[in-house]
Design a protein around this motif. Structure first.
Motif, PDB file in Angstrom:
ATOM      1  N   LEU A   1      -2.163  -0.779  -7.194  1.00  0.00           N
ATOM      2  CA  LEU A   1      -2.359  -1.468  -6.031  1.00  0.00           C
ATOM      3  C   LEU A   1      -2.113  -3.073  -6.435  1.00  0.00           C
ATOM      4  O   LEU A   1      -1.253  -3.644  -5.478  1.00  0.00           O
ATOM      5  CB  LEU A   1      -3.622  -1.276  -5.215  1.00  0.00           C
TER       6      LEU A   1
ATOM      7  N   LEU B   1      -5.380  -8.805  -2.041  1.00  0.00           N
ATOM      8  CA  LEU B   1      -6.019  -7.554  -2.239  1.00  0.00           C
ATOM      9  C   LEU B   1      -7.680  -7.769  -1.921  1.00  0.00           C
ATOM     10  O   LEU B   1      -7.907  -8.699  -2.710  1.00  0.00           O
ATOM     11  CB  LEU B   1      -5.658  -6.848  -3.371  1.00  0.00           C
TER      12      LEU B   1
ATOM     13  N   ALA C   1       2.473   1.744  -3.620  1.00  0.00           N
ATOM     14  CA  ALA C   1       1.450   2.292  -4.439  1.00  0.00           C
ATOM     15  C   ALA C   1       1.041   3.646  -4.194  1.00  0.00           C
ATOM     16  O   ALA C   1       0.847   4.558  -5.181  1.00  0.00           O
ATOM     17  CB  ALA C   1       0.216   1.243  -4.327  1.00  0.00           C
TER      18      ALA C   1
ATOM     19  N   GLY D   1       0.865  -1.144  -0.163  1.00  0.00           N
ATOM     20  CA  GLY D   1       0.134  -0.018   0.085  1.00  0.00           C
ATOM     21  C   GLY D   1       0.781   1.163   0.135  1.00  0.00           C
ATOM     22  O   GLY D   1       0.386   2.117  -0.751  1.00  0.00           O
TER      23      GLY D   1
END
Length: 232
Positions: A213, A167, A117, A114
């Motif tokens: 992501l 994810l 990204a 995270g």
């Protein structure tokens, strides 16, 4: 592109100093009032003593998992699901939860992926909405409501449908712990990117964030699978 995804740490992303957070500590009831009154978000309450760490010692560098009666290994509000009448007034020492699937859904990824990204998206000028940092080692990106229902199709269109990605998306029927909720034995949930007047009522469409992501999650999984002599 990998050069854009260097090793990052949470402290590098403009978290307020610990002393400043202590001087301006917000209670659960104050936070709930702000979420509903200022941002127009629905909130509910949970039991502050319910979210307890799972039995066992985590490996070095890992965060202790939490157990939740809902059975989800990636529950974003472990042990804090509200009972009947849980939508009432928050107690000062209680837990505040966001029911997802109303004003927004939440994309939930490992912390390191995270962070990578987030840096990449902001360098590209992408308007990222509010982002939560959970003490479970996860980052949670608030995105447009309905994303959870459309996630398989979005991943398919981007070519990630057959990839094993850490994810997930919390949508209708789920809850996400909101600051300043403390997850028992782990620590508080914090804002990494706070809501603003521009993004609170109109979180970004998931497609704007999802490709970056997914790539970060994929690279993180590849690196964790590499032999130690290759990863070093």
């Amino acid at each position: 592109m990998d050069n854009l995804f260097g090793e990052l740490r949470l402290g590098h992303l403009r978290l307020a100093p610990l002393g400043a957070r202590r001087r301006t500590k917000v209670t659960a009831s104050q936070a709930a009032a702000e979420y509903t009154g200022r941002w127009g978000w629905a909130v509910t309450t949970g039991d502050p003593a319910a979210g307890t760490p799972a039995v066992g010692t985590p490996a070095a560098g890992a965060t202790a998992p939490t157990r939740c009666p809902c059975g989800s290994p990636r529950c974003a509000a472990p042990g804090l699901h509200p009972g009947p009448g849980g939508g009432g007034r928050a107690r000062a020492e209680g837990s505040v939860l966001f029911p997802t699937g109303r004003a927004f859904d939440v994309l939930d990824v490992p912390e390191q992926a995270g962070l990578q990204a987030l840096v990449r998206l902001e360098r590209m000028g992408t308007q990222v909405g509010p982002v939560l940092a959970a003490p479970t080692g996860r980052l949670q990106f608030l995105v447009a409501a309905g994303t959870a229902r459309r996630l398989p199709d979005l991943l398919y269109r981007m070519g990630w449908d057959d990839a094993e990605l850490d994810l997930i998306c919390h949508g209708e029927g789920s809850y996400v712990a909101a600051p300043p909720t403390v997850l028992g034995g782990l620590g508080p949930v914090r804002w990494l990117r706070r809501p603003t007047r521009d993004n609170a009522g109109c979180p970004p469409e998931a497609r704007l964030l999802l490709g970056t992501l997914a790539y970060a999650c994929h690279r993180g999984r590849e690196r964790s699978a590499e032999p130690a002599w290759m990863a070093s």
